[in-house]
Motif scaffolding. Structure first.
Motif, mmCIF file in Angstrom:
data_model
loop_
_atom_site.group_PDB
_atom_site.id
_atom_site.type_symbol
_atom_site.label_atom_id
_atom_site.label_comp_id
_atom_site.label_asym_id
_atom_site.label_seq_id
_atom_site.Cartn_x
_atom_site.Cartn_y
_atom_site.Cartn_z
ATOM 1 N N ALA A 10 1.971 28.258 -12.040
ATOM 2 C CA ALA A 10 2.667 29.525 -12.255
ATOM 3 C C ALA A 10 3.808 29.668 -11.258
ATOM 4 C CB ALA A 10 1.699 30.695 -12.110
ATOM 5 N N ALA A 11 4.955 30.053 -11.749
ATOM 6 C CA ALA A 11 6.094 30.300 -10.873
ATOM 7 C C ALA A 11 5.822 31.565 -10.074
ATOM 8 C CB ALA A 11 7.369 30.445 -11.694
ATOM 9 N N ALA A 137 -10.747 31.811 -24.941
ATOM 10 C CA ALA A 137 -10.229 30.439 -24.912
ATOM 11 C C ALA A 137 -9.070 30.258 -25.883
ATOM 12 C CB ALA A 137 -11.337 29.442 -25.236
ATOM 13 N N VAL A 138 -9.080 30.967 -26.999
ATOM 14 C CA VAL A 138 -7.986 30.860 -27.968
ATOM 15 C C VAL A 138 -6.677 31.308 -27.332
ATOM 16 C CG1 VAL A 138 -7.069 31.762 -30.152
ATOM 17 C CG2 VAL A 138 -9.501 31.134 -29.979
ATOM 18 N N PHE A 139 -6.722 32.378 -26.541
ATOM 19 C CA PHE A 139 -5.499 32.997 -26.040
ATOM 20 C C PHE A 139 -5.148 32.641 -24.596
ATOM 21 C CE2 PHE A 139 -7.032 35.535 -29.581
ATOM 22 C CZ PHE A 139 -5.918 35.474 -30.396
ATOM 23 N N ASN A 140 -6.030 31.931 -23.891
ATOM 24 C CA ASN A 140 -5.720 31.557 -22.505
ATOM 25 C C ASN A 140 -4.410 30.778 -22.363
ATOM 26 O OD1 ASN A 140 -7.886 32.896 -21.394
ATOM 27 N ND2 ASN A 140 -9.184 31.091 -21.263
ATOM 28 N N PRO A 141 -4.118 29.800 -23.233
ATOM 29 C CA PRO A 141 -2.839 29.090 -23.077
ATOM 30 C C PRO A 141 -1.620 29.997 -23.245
ATOM 31 C CG PRO A 141 -4.360 27.774 -24.376
ATOM 32 C CD PRO A 141 -4.985 29.145 -24.239
ATOM 33 N N ALA A 142 -1.687 30.975 -24.128
ATOM 34 C CA ALA A 142 -0.563 31.903 -24.311
ATOM 35 C C ALA A 142 -0.381 32.764 -23.066
ATOM 36 C CB ALA A 142 -0.792 32.776 -25.543
ATOM 37 N N LEU A 147 2.575 33.402 -17.374
ATOM 38 C CA LEU A 147 2.521 33.222 -15.921
ATOM 39 C C LEU A 147 3.420 32.065 -15.478
ATOM 40 C CD1 LEU A 147 -1.294 33.697 -15.340
ATOM 41 C CD2 LEU A 147 0.535 35.245 -14.639
ATOM 42 N N ASP A 148 3.377 30.973 -16.208
ATOM 43 C CA ASP A 148 4.172 29.802 -15.847
ATOM 44 C C ASP A 148 5.672 30.085 -15.943
ATOM 45 O OD1 ASP A 148 1.793 28.445 -15.510
ATOM 46 O OD2 ASP A 148 1.991 27.270 -17.370
ATOM 47 N N VAL A 149 6.076 30.869 -16.909
ATOM 48 C CA VAL A 149 7.492 31.111 -17.153
ATOM 49 C C VAL A 149 8.028 32.276 -16.322
ATOM 50 C CG1 VAL A 149 9.156 31.824 -18.919
ATOM 51 C CG2 VAL A 149 7.459 30.073 -19.443
ATOM 52 N N PHE A 150 7.231 33.340 -16.179
ATOM 53 C CA PHE A 150 7.710 34.547 -15.507
ATOM 54 C C PHE A 150 7.158 34.734 -14.101
ATOM 55 C CE2 PHE A 150 8.500 35.511 -19.928
ATOM 56 C CZ PHE A 150 9.736 36.116 -19.874
#
Length: 184
Positions: A10-11, A137-142, A147-150
């Motif tokens: 995460a950035a 688990a379905v939505f964790n990657p979204a 977090l990774d982008v913002f």
């Protein structure tokens, strides 16, 4: 604009930093992702939905349910039910495409994603078979993508992840969102 530091994927950004649309595009490109053309609700003489995909009230942004779309903004599969015709990994990929659709619609409405102060809440729905309970688990990657982008300051959000017996157009996932904007 402050410095971004990456830790654990995460950035990390300062509260004063804004992550512009250009920076979002660069960060997504590093993940081999891109914002799609913004989605438009399919319409026909029999289907009229008297609502907006994105509604801005002051500094609050309310995003109607979005579904998985392709880069051209068109509805895309997989289609069907999680735990039957759609596996967990395909459902996770569909959830990522759906959150990208949300971002594209928000950008189209507010002009630049640098206006986003915080993602407040995601409301995530999974079209699943009875007995399937692994909705988080379905939505964790979204969620992780935000977090990774913002970064944590902007990307962390509250989340609801629930199962349903059906979703429009037989898609496996749908995501609605609430965001806060920086005052203009």
């Amino acid at each position: 604009m402050g410095q971004s530091v990456t830790t654990g994927g995460a950035a990390q950004v300062t509260a004063a930093e804004r992550v512009t649309s250009r920076e979002v595009a660069e960060r997504l490109a590093r993940k081999e992702l891109a914002l799609p053309v913004p989605w438009r609700i399919p319409t026909s003489p029999k289907l009229r939905i008297p609502a907006r995909l994105v509604r801005v009230v002051g500094t609050r942004v309310f995003v109607s349910g979005h579904v998985p779309i392709a880069e051209d903004g068109q509805l895309t599969g997989p289609y069907g039910t999680i735990g039957d015709t759609v596996g967990l990994r395909c459902a996770q990929d569909a959830a990522v495409r759906t959150v990208l659709s949300v971002l594209a619609s928000v950008e189209q409405t507010v002009g630049d994603l640098g206006r986003v102060r915080a993602f407040c809440r995601l409301h995530c729905m999974a079209n699943s078979v009875p007995g399937f309970i692994d909705f988080p688990a379905v939505f964790n990657p979204a969620s992780q993508l935000l977090l990774d982008v913002f970064g944590e300051e902007i990307g962390y959000h509250a989340r609801v992840a629930v199962g349903t017996i059906a979703l429009p157009w037989d898609v496996p996932v749908e995501i609605a969102a609430e965001l806060e904007l920086h005052p203009e």
